[in-house]
Design a protein around this motif. Structure first.
Motif, PDB file in Angstrom:
ATOM      1  N   SER A  92       0.827  -1.198   0.000  1.00  0.00           N
ATOM      2  CA  SER A  92       0.000   0.000   0.000  1.00  0.00           C
ATOM      3  C   SER A  92       0.867   1.256   0.000  1.00  0.00           C
ATOM      4  O   SER A  92       0.581   2.218  -0.727  1.00  0.00           O
ATOM      5  N   LEU A  93       1.927   1.264   0.795  1.00  0.00           N
ATOM      6  CA  LEU A  93       2.838   2.415   0.808  1.00  0.00           C
ATOM      7  C   LEU A  93       3.504   2.601  -0.550  1.00  0.00           C
ATOM      8  O   LEU A  93       3.683   3.735  -1.021  1.00  0.00           O
ATOM      9  N   GLU A 117       2.220   1.729  -3.482  1.00  0.00           N
ATOM     10  CA  GLU A 117       1.215   2.233  -4.418  1.00  0.00           C
ATOM     11  C   GLU A 117       0.868   3.699  -4.158  1.00  0.00           C
ATOM     12  O   GLU A 117       0.525   4.435  -5.086  1.00  0.00           O
ATOM     13  N   GLN A 118       0.990   4.139  -2.918  1.00  0.00           N
ATOM     14  CA  GLN A 118       0.740   5.540  -2.589  1.00  0.00           C
ATOM     15  C   GLN A 118       1.910   6.436  -2.993  1.00  0.00           C
ATOM     16  O   GLN A 118       1.798   7.664  -2.898  1.00  0.00           O
ATOM     17  N   GLY A 119       3.015   5.845  -3.432  1.00  0.00           N
ATOM     18  CA  GLY A 119       4.160   6.628  -3.868  1.00  0.00           C
ATOM     19  C   GLY A 119       5.027   7.153  -2.747  1.00  0.00           C
ATOM     20  O   GLY A 119       5.880   8.024  -2.983  1.00  0.00           O
ATOM     21  N   VAL A 120       4.864   6.622  -1.539  1.00  0.00           N
ATOM     22  CA  VAL A 120       5.618   7.123  -0.383  1.00  0.00           C
ATOM     23  C   VAL A 120       7.120   6.957  -0.590  1.00  0.00           C
ATOM     24  O   VAL A 120       7.914   7.828  -0.223  1.00  0.00           O
ATOM     25  N   ARG A 173      -2.599   6.617   9.096  1.00  0.00           N
ATOM     26  CA  ARG A 173      -3.393   5.988   8.036  1.00  0.00           C
ATOM     27  C   ARG A 173      -3.500   4.490   8.297  1.00  0.00           C
ATOM     28  O   ARG A 173      -2.503   3.829   8.602  1.00  0.00           O
ATOM     29  N   LEU A 199      -3.430   1.047   6.899  1.00  0.00           N
ATOM     30  CA  LEU A 199      -2.957   0.405   5.676  1.00  0.00           C
ATOM     31  C   LEU A 199      -3.588  -0.963   5.459  1.00  0.00           C
ATOM     32  O   LEU A 199      -3.685  -1.437   4.331  1.00  0.00           O
TER      33      LEU A 199
END
Length: 373
Positions: free
Chosen positions: A145-146, A148-151, A296, A298
């Motif tokens: 998830s991180l 995909e969020q671009g973190v 957040r 996740l």
């Protein structure tokens, strides 16, 4: 390999059957018992009647001697194969011949030639998923998830010291976003002394230090790098913990710790935090609740109240996704093509170590069917 977790129950439980029995098959039988609103085991196939009788007593399910009888009598949406790897391809072929969706044991075949033959026979039918649960482990879903969020920005390297062979390469390929392009694989086997830990049967009666094989490999995916690090017996060894390192252009993850560049370019850091119920005075039950990071959520446990381990949650997710895929309600969780590619990479790791020279994998017949993780 979609990241959506299916937290809402599907329309009726997934009806599944099992071909085979033993330690791995028991995971699926337990799921039907622990989460009956999501899973229903409609039967198992065993060659020996006495084994079938034992399963009927232990799990209260019907048993059959042939896959054909399970399919015609139990009407499963999915059939799980839990048989030795040398027998697995023929079981898959038989089930596909019955127009039945399959969730295959890992790996789908013994070696590269076996996978090529299996793909030639059943690949076009698009009826086979493979029971590779590691990309669906809660912490892995949280890390994905991180990503995909671009973190982390552009992820360029991943190091996994956790599990072995096709399981580890599935994690590396998933985290790096690699499909089926050729990989240059170098590796080395060494031996190292380690105090004996538990196995499937539990703790040893007498602990002793043993020499075990340690495998270290670098997989070069043309600009993205995977590091494979595994000590034999590491799966649930208390002295060989999980190690995960993921590096990108804007940050990195080491274990559960995340550091990343904020909007102004300054470094920020926060851990991935696990909320587990039932600790101290908490009376909500002994269950994973969420994994969160920097405020957040996740990951949220899709099977609350079942008291499943992380491994069981991941296995359940893969099974449920396969059933929903068969219903046309979800994307394929881990198709046969992906499993063949990951096993090919795992085989290359050991080939390179045994040769003492790098190995470059080829573009295989299943390459166009491999999904972007």
């Amino acid at each position: 390999m979609p990241l959506d977790q299916g937290s809402e129950a599907p329309r009726g439980p997934i009806r599944f059957g099992v071909v085979g029995y033993g330690w791995r098959a028991d995971f699926y039988f337990r799921l039907a018992r622990l989460v009956p609103d999501r899973f229903q085991c409609v039967g198992a196939v065993t060659r020996k009647a006495e084994v079938g009788e034992r399963l009927e007593r232990e799990w209260n399910i019907p048993t059959y001697r042939r896959p054909e009888d399970l399919v015609s009598s139990g009407a499963p949406e999915v059939v799980v194969t839990s048989v030795p790897r040398e027998a697995n391809p023929d079981v898959i072929r038989a089930l596909v011949g019955l127009d039945t969706a399959v969730l295959s044991e890992t790996p789908p075949a013994e070696d590269a030639d076996g996978m090529r033959r299996l793909w030639a026979d059943v690949g076009a039918a698009d009826l086979v998923q493979v029971a590779e649960q590691h990309p669906y482990l809660p912490v892995v879903v949280a890390v994905r998830s991180l990503i995909e969020q671009g973190v982390l920005g552009d992820v360029t390297s991943a190091q996994v010291s956790w599990t072995h062979d096709y399981h580890a390469t599935a994690l590396l390929r998933t985290l790096l976003g690699v499909r089926a392009e050729p990989a240059r694989v170098s590796a080395v086997h060494t031996t190292t002394p380690v105090l004996e830990g538990p196995d499937r049967g539990g703790w040893p009666d007498v602990q002793r230090v043993q020499d075990v094989v340690h495998t270290l490999s670098i997989l070069d995916f043309a600009g993205r790098t995977g590091v494979y690090d595994f000590t034999d017996g590491q799966w649930f060894h208390p002295w060989r913990r999980r190690h995960l390192i993921l590096r990108g252009s804007r940050g990195e993850i080491v274990g559960n710790d995340v550091i990343w560049a904020g909007e102004d370019g300054r470094p920020l850091s926060a851990p991935i935090v696990r909320r587990h119920l039932g600790l101290d005075g908490n009376l909500e039950g002994a269950d994973l609740d969420t994994l969160s990071w920097a405020g957040r959520v996740l990951y949220r446990n899709p099977y609350p109240g079942a008291r499943l381990s992380d491994e069981e949650i991941a296995i359940a997710t893969c099974l449920e996704r396969t059933g929903l895929w068969r219903r046309g309600e979800a994307a394929a969780p881990y198709p046969l093509a992906d499993a063949c590619q990951d096993h090919l990479l795992g085989l290359a790791v050991h080939e390179a170590a045994e040769r003492g020279a790098p190995v470059t994998t080829a573009v295989e017949p299943w390459a166009d069917a491999v999904r972007l993780p």
